[in-house]
Scaffold this motif. Structure first.
Motif, PDB file in Angstrom:
ATOM      1  N   SER A  59      82.667  22.731  60.883  1.00  0.00           N
ATOM      2  CA  SER A  59      83.317  21.537  60.559  1.00  0.00           C
ATOM      3  C   SER A  59      82.411  20.458  60.525  1.00  0.00           C
ATOM      4  O   SER A  59      81.349  20.363  61.359  1.00  0.00           O
ATOM      5  N   THR A  61      82.495  15.689  59.621  1.00  0.00           N
ATOM      6  CA  THR A  61      83.013  14.546  59.110  1.00  0.00           C
ATOM      7  C   THR A  61      82.107  13.804  57.936  1.00  0.00           C
ATOM      8  O   THR A  61      80.956  13.895  58.150  1.00  0.00           O
ATOM      9  N   CYS A  99      88.390  19.766  52.464  1.00  0.00           N
ATOM     10  CA  CYS A  99      88.339  18.485  53.148  1.00  0.00           C
ATOM     11  C   CYS A  99      89.658  17.957  53.149  1.00  0.00           C
ATOM     12  O   CYS A  99      90.441  17.991  52.159  1.00  0.00           O
ATOM     13  N   LYS A 107      86.800  11.777  55.470  1.00  0.00           N
ATOM     14  CA  LYS A 107      87.523  13.225  55.331  1.00  0.00           C
ATOM     15  C   LYS A 107      87.008  13.979  56.422  1.00  0.00           C
ATOM     16  O   LYS A 107      85.764  13.835  56.836  1.00  0.00           O
ATOM     17  N   THR A 108      87.757  14.927  57.012  1.00  0.00           N
ATOM     18  CA  THR A 108      87.109  16.093  57.762  1.00  0.00           C
ATOM     19  C   THR A 108      87.020  17.160  57.041  1.00  0.00           C
ATOM     20  O   THR A 108      87.913  17.705  56.359  1.00  0.00           O
ATOM     21  N   CYS A 109      85.758  17.975  56.810  1.00  0.00           N
ATOM     22  CA  CYS A 109      85.500  19.193  56.092  1.00  0.00           C
ATOM     23  C   CYS A 109      85.133  20.300  56.907  1.00  0.00           C
ATOM     24  O   CYS A 109      84.735  20.262  57.845  1.00  0.00           O
ATOM     25  N   ALA A 135      77.249  16.004  50.704  1.00  0.00           N
ATOM     26  CA  ALA A 135      78.428  15.386  50.367  1.00  0.00           C
ATOM     27  C   ALA A 135      78.304  14.196  49.420  1.00  0.00           C
ATOM     28  O   ALA A 135      77.269  13.515  49.293  1.00  0.00           O
TER      29      ALA A 135
END
Length: 259
Positions: A59, A61, A99, A107-109, A135
């Motif tokens: 994970s 950000t 995401c 966004k958290t991916c 990203a």
């Protein structure tokens, strides 16, 4: 942004398909896009047994003032992704991260990856791995990191112990045997781990802690054998501190009745 499709050359039959990899393996940034808070496997080392595929989560950000467009992470072993000898792409159909919007700029991916013995895991790639990540923002800004996070992939370990005779007369000799082994990702079985320092420890009946009596070295086949004197009722065990490729492990204590 210069992104090309490549196929990583991996050892033996290993191969990665159509990865989005930058033309250069140094970090690149255009604009204000950022990647942060990268977490692999909940912050723990990835420990894999001899046969079972382990699925892990990565994970991170992503932020961009214009909003986040998409992101991707790839796992690899080697000095850089262009010369990697093993790796893993995300399980999603397009290999991109899923995401979730936090706000207009963030966004958290998240992605899941399969670590499979005999495929992308062979014995020589145990140890340090890296996360390559990219990203993009909605304004075409982007950031690409060759090593967004380092993490460990380790061969699962086992340790046994047997203390005898049981019971034993106080002051007599106790022989303690055992074996240190670890996953062999190529044979699909556990195999002896040779030449490793292993501690013989004792916990007196009624006590909650072990004391180290001596340190011995595992044999060429991983076996352990030493002797000690019987002093009191209690538990004997072997304990291994671990290495970069193999996690620490302690055997369950073997109780000896001293009379």
């Amino acid at each position: 942004m210069r992104i090309r499709a490549t196929v990583a050359a991996l050892s033996g039959a290993l191969a990665l398909s159509a990865l989005a990899v930058p033309a250069a393996h140094a970090d690149e940034v255009e604009g204000d896009t950022t990647i942060s808070n990268v977490v692999v496997n909940g912050g723990k080392a990835v420990v894999v047994g001899p046969t079972t595929t382990k699925t892990i989560t990565v994970s991170f950000t992503v932020k961009d003032a214009s909003g986040v467009d998409w992101a991707q992470a790839i796992l690899y072993h080697g000095a850089n992704i262009d010369t990697s000898d093993s790796g893993a792409v995300a399980n999603s159909s397009d290999h991109r991260a899923t995401c979730t919007t936090v706000n207009a700029t963030t966004k958290t991916c998240k992605s899941t990856f399969d670590m499979e013995p005999g495929y992308n895991l062979i014995n020589k790639v145990a140890g340090g791995w890296k996360v390559w990540a990219i990203a993009t923002g909605k304004d075409a800004d982007y950031v690409q990191k060759d090593n967004a996070k380092s993490f460990s992939v380790q061969r699962a370990s086992k340790l046994t112990v047997d203390a005898s005779p049981e019971p034993v007369t106080k002051g007599k000799t106790i022989t303690v045997t055992g074996k240190l082994s670890r996953a062999n990702w190529e044979s699909g079985a556990y195999a002896g781990y040779s030449g490793q320092p292993v501690k013989l420890q004792f916990r007196k009946k009624g006590s909650s802690s072990y004391t180290t009596l001596k340190t011995i070295t595992s044999s060429s086949t991983g076996t352990l054998k030493t002797t000690t004197k019987a002093t009191a009722d209690g538990y004997f065990r072997y304990s291994f501190a671990g290495t970069s490729t193999t996690p620490a492990v302690s055997a369950s204590g073997d109780y000896v009745d001293v009379r």
